[in-house]
Write a protein that holds these residues in place. Structure first.
Motif, PDB file in Angstrom:
ATOM      1  N   GLY A 143       3.978   0.539  13.401  1.00  0.00           N
ATOM      2  CA  GLY A 143       2.546   0.792  13.233  1.00  0.00           C
ATOM      3  C   GLY A 143       2.040   0.566  11.818  1.00  0.00           C
ATOM      4  N   SER A 144       2.938   0.301  10.886  1.00  0.00           N
ATOM      5  CA  SER A 144       2.496   0.079   9.510  1.00  0.00           C
ATOM      6  C   SER A 144       1.881  -1.301   9.367  1.00  0.00           C
ATOM      7  N   ARG A 145       1.054  -1.426   8.343  1.00  0.00           N
ATOM      8  CA  ARG A 145       0.390  -2.692   8.038  1.00  0.00           C
ATOM      9  C   ARG A 145       0.589  -2.978   6.560  1.00  0.00           C
ATOM     10  N   LEU A 146       0.499  -4.243   6.204  1.00  0.00           N
ATOM     11  CA  LEU A 146       0.663  -4.660   4.821  1.00  0.00           C
ATOM     12  C   LEU A 146      -0.603  -5.360   4.352  1.00  0.00           C
ATOM     13  N   MET A 147      -1.154  -4.873   3.239  1.00  0.00           N
ATOM     14  CA  MET A 147      -2.277  -5.550   2.604  1.00  0.00           C
ATOM     15  C   MET A 147      -1.722  -6.344   1.422  1.00  0.00           C
ATOM     16  N   TRP A 169      -3.755   5.148 -10.668  1.00  0.00           N
ATOM     17  CA  TRP A 169      -5.028   5.773 -11.020  1.00  0.00           C
ATOM     18  C   TRP A 169      -5.785   6.195  -9.770  1.00  0.00           C
ATOM     19  N   SER A 170      -5.612   5.415  -8.696  1.00  0.00           N
ATOM     20  CA  SER A 170      -6.289   5.709  -7.424  1.00  0.00           C
ATOM     21  C   SER A 170      -5.528   6.723  -6.582  1.00  0.00           C
ATOM     22  N   GLY A 171      -4.403   7.210  -7.095  1.00  0.00           N
ATOM     23  CA  GLY A 171      -3.624   8.214  -6.369  1.00  0.00           C
ATOM     24  C   GLY A 171      -2.652   7.631  -5.362  1.00  0.00           C
ATOM     25  N   VAL A 172      -2.367   6.333  -5.451  1.00  0.00           N
ATOM     26  CA  VAL A 172      -1.458   5.668  -4.524  1.00  0.00           C
ATOM     27  C   VAL A 172      -0.075   5.576  -5.173  1.00  0.00           C
ATOM     28  N   ILE A 196      -4.773   2.397   1.361  1.00  0.00           N
ATOM     29  CA  ILE A 196      -3.353   2.160   1.074  1.00  0.00           C
ATOM     30  C   ILE A 196      -2.624   3.495   0.942  1.00  0.00           C
ATOM     31  N   ASP A 197      -1.523   3.620   1.668  1.00  0.00           N
ATOM     32  CA  ASP A 197      -0.703   4.833   1.576  1.00  0.00           C
ATOM     33  C   ASP A 197       0.369   4.712   0.497  1.00  0.00           C
ATOM     34  N   ILE A 198       0.988   3.546   0.411  1.00  0.00           N
ATOM     35  CA  ILE A 198       2.058   3.295  -0.566  1.00  0.00           C
ATOM     36  C   ILE A 198       1.910   1.854  -1.047  1.00  0.00           C
TER      37      ILE A 198
END
Length: 115
Positions: free
Chosen positions: A20-24, A92-95, A72-74
């Motif tokens: 279920g994961s996706r990659l950006m 900086w965005s907390g990722v 983005i989670d990671i």
């Protein structure tokens, strides 16, 4: 691009390991339709369909660019050439960022930032 075939193979392994994961992937180079299709084909050869990919070309709008981090989670750092600005923006965005430290300075940038 800053990634290698080994990078794409490792990212594909991550996608296979996390259902279920996706990659950006976001880079100015994806403005080139030929390169975009190459990326799609390389992932397809690794068993990853387009439904698992979000390919983003560069946009000049900084607010749009930074807003993408909300989805983005990671962050998976590139190798053998690590990110610098991108890594800092993610943090900086907390990722959280995962990096692979290599032997050269360019391949240790992520590890240096994460310190």
């Amino acid at each position: 691009p800053k990634w290698s075939p080994a990078t794409l193979a490792l990212w594909a392994e991550v996608l296979h390991a996390v259902p279920g994961s996706r990659l950006m992937v976001k880079t100015r180079a994806l403005q080139d339709p030929g390169l975009r299709e190459q990326v799609v084909q390389r992932f397809a050869a690794l068993g990853i369909g387009t439904d698992r990919l979000q390919l983003e070309a560069h946009r000049d709008d900084l607010s749009h660019h930074l807003a993408l981090y909300r989805d983005i989670d990671i962050a998976l750092d590139c190798f053998p050439y690590n990110g610098a600005t991108t890594t800092l923006e993610a943090l900086w965005s907390g990722v959280p960022v995962i990096t692979l430290a290599g032997r050269s300075a360019a391949a240790r940038m992520g590890a240096s930032i994460l310190g």
